[in-house]
Design an enzyme around this catalytic site. Structure first.
Site, PDB file in Angstrom:
ATOM      1  N   ASP A  14       0.846  -1.183   0.000  1.00 12.06           N
ATOM      2  CA  ASP A  14       0.000   0.000   0.000  1.00 12.06           C
ATOM      3  C   ASP A  14       0.888   1.242   0.000  1.00 12.06           C
ATOM      4  OD1 ASP A  14      -1.942   1.894   0.383  1.00 12.06           O
ATOM      5  OD2 ASP A  14      -2.942   0.834   2.027  1.00 12.06           O
ATOM      6  N   ASP A 109      -3.271   2.488  -5.618  1.00 12.35           N
ATOM      7  CA  ASP A 109      -2.105   2.488  -4.715  1.00 12.35           C
ATOM      8  C   ASP A 109      -2.039   1.247  -3.818  1.00 12.35           C
ATOM      9  OD1 ASP A 109      -4.273   3.043  -3.114  1.00 12.35           O
ATOM     10  OD2 ASP A 109      -3.321   4.681  -2.028  1.00 12.35           O
ATOM     11  N   GLU A 110      -2.658   0.181  -4.223  1.00 10.84           N
ATOM     12  CA  GLU A 110      -2.778  -0.969  -3.332  1.00 10.84           C
ATOM     13  C   GLU A 110      -2.849  -2.274  -4.117  1.00 10.84           C
ATOM     14  OE1 GLU A 110      -6.152  -0.154  -0.804  1.00 10.84           O
ATOM     15  OE2 GLU A 110      -6.070  -2.194  -0.024  1.00 10.84           O
TER      16      GLU A 110
END
Ligand SMILES: [Mg+2]
Length: 397
Positions: A14, A109-110
């Site tokens: 993350d 973003d993960e």
């Protein structure tokens, strides 16, 4: 218990305060200062992302920008550069893809990674994770937080603990012990409503949930009770599923039978809007555009009607589809009979994200707002973004 996951190494990675971190790479003066990305207070903007310095003042995502400035007068606001975020995200995932092809990206973003069986290349998962973090930092100047364990669920919770810029490794066999003292609400899938219900029965911690009698949970929560308990014990067998392994969807939709048959058009419209928003969130989460929407009405006498509408260009946009859905509904409700069920279904699905159109700039701003809403929904549950937010969505048109 957790036998099928033995020997697996699943990472949850993350990026920290992703939008803000990208802005800092573009403008290093923003380092160490309270920064937010989002629309201006004059245009009723909201916070899309907040730096950790800003969060210390109580500023968080989805907060109206005006309120953020009241909490933190020295706040620095950046308008946001969506194209840049996509490019940065792509660069990060290219780099991560060198460690394993088994990458399942869940947002910009993960992602989840399966590193099982790669130790001959990169050493154990902890070493690989550490080198991944260093590489992302050195080459892209972005901070990555990583949770490691034998399964997705535990790794996801672990990364939450490691933030920002950390690494948290839950050793095999330690999953239940790691979970036991944690409040039930940290568990993905336990929203505020379920958490409150559990609290009513004095089930505050995951360890208590793990050891509560199964028959009792089943009585209160139905079949969800059993899966909730398994998860509270740190068990999760969901595989990491890279895009090429995902079965292609043909359609996506939701329907709802009402507790009481309805005839109020305003209420029915509200229900339809909720179903549609839910379906649009899923379209976007899975990276689909849809060409056709079917709206379904079932009356109290079980007569069922459906109407299809196809847009000239495929879309995943709430507002575009809402106009269509509303018209379909209005055309259908001609019978003087109560309605027992409403449904929406998208077909003609295509891979892709909405590309913008005539009013490019306004649309991009809207797009970012929708992306933020989706993120909030994912984090805090379906009910967290409600009509108030629909209002600012519409005001931005
Ligand atoms: Mg993040």
């Amino acid at each position: 218990m957790n036998i099928s996951n033995h020997g697996r190494s699943i990472l949850h990675v993350d990026l920290d305060a992703f939008f803000v971190s990208v802005e800092r790479v573009l403008d290093p003066r923003l380092y160490g200062r309270p920064v937010v990305v989002g629309g201006s207070p004059e245009t009723r903007g909201v916070v899309a992302a907040a730096s950790y310095e800003a969060r210390q003042f109580g500023v968080h995502s989805a907060m109206p920008m005006g309120q953020a400035f009241r909490l933190c007068p020295d706040l620095i606001r950046v308008g946001g550069s969506h194209g840049m975020y996509s490019r940065a995200s792509k660069a990060v995932f290219e780099l991560i893809g060198n460690y394993t092809p088994l990458v399942e990206k869940v947002s910009v973003d993960e992602a989840y990674l399966d590193l099982s069986g790669t130790h001959h290349l990169f050493g154990n998962a902890l070493d690989a994770a550490d080198s991944m973090r260093r590489e992302v930092k050195e080459r892209l100047r972005l901070d990555l937080t990583i949770g490691i364990s034998s399964n997705r669920l535990v790794s996801k919770v672990a990364s939450g603990f490691a933030k920002p810029c950390g690494l948290f490794d839950v050793r095999p066999g330690q999953e239940p012990r790691f979970f036991a003292p944690l409040p039930v609400k940290v568990m993905p899938g336990i929203g505020p409503v379920t958490a409150k219900r559990l609290r009513d029965f004095h089930i505050d911690q995951l360890g208590v949930l793990a050891s509560t009698a199964g028959w009792f949970l089943e009585e209160v929560f139905g079949s969800y009770g059993a899966s909730m308990q398994r998860r509270a014990r740190g068990v999760d067998e969901t595989p990491v599923c890279p895009p090429w392994e995902r079965p292609e969807r043909k359609s996506l939709g939701h329907e709802r039978t009402f507790a009481e048959d309805l005839d109020d058009l305003k209420v029915l419209r509200g229900r339809l809007q909720k179903l549609l928003e839910k379906a649009c969130v899923e379209l976007r989460a899975e990276g689909f555009l849809a060409r056709t929407l079917s709206v379904k009405v079932r009356y109290a006498d079980f007569v069922t009607e459906t109407r299809d509408f196809t847009l000239p260009a495929p879309s995943d946009h709430d507002l575009e589809w809402w106009e269509v859905a509303q018209q379909q509904l209005d055309r259908m409700l001609k019978r003087r009979t109560l309605v027992r069920l409403l449904g929406v279904r998208f077909t003609g699905l295509e891979r892709g994200f909405w590309q913008g159109g005539l009013f490019e700039k306004e649309r991009v701003v809207q797009r970012e707002r929708i992306a933020v809403q989706d993120k909030i929904r994912k984090k805090y549950g379906e009910q967290s973004v409600q009509s108030g937010d629909r209002l600012w969505l519409r005001n931005s048109l």
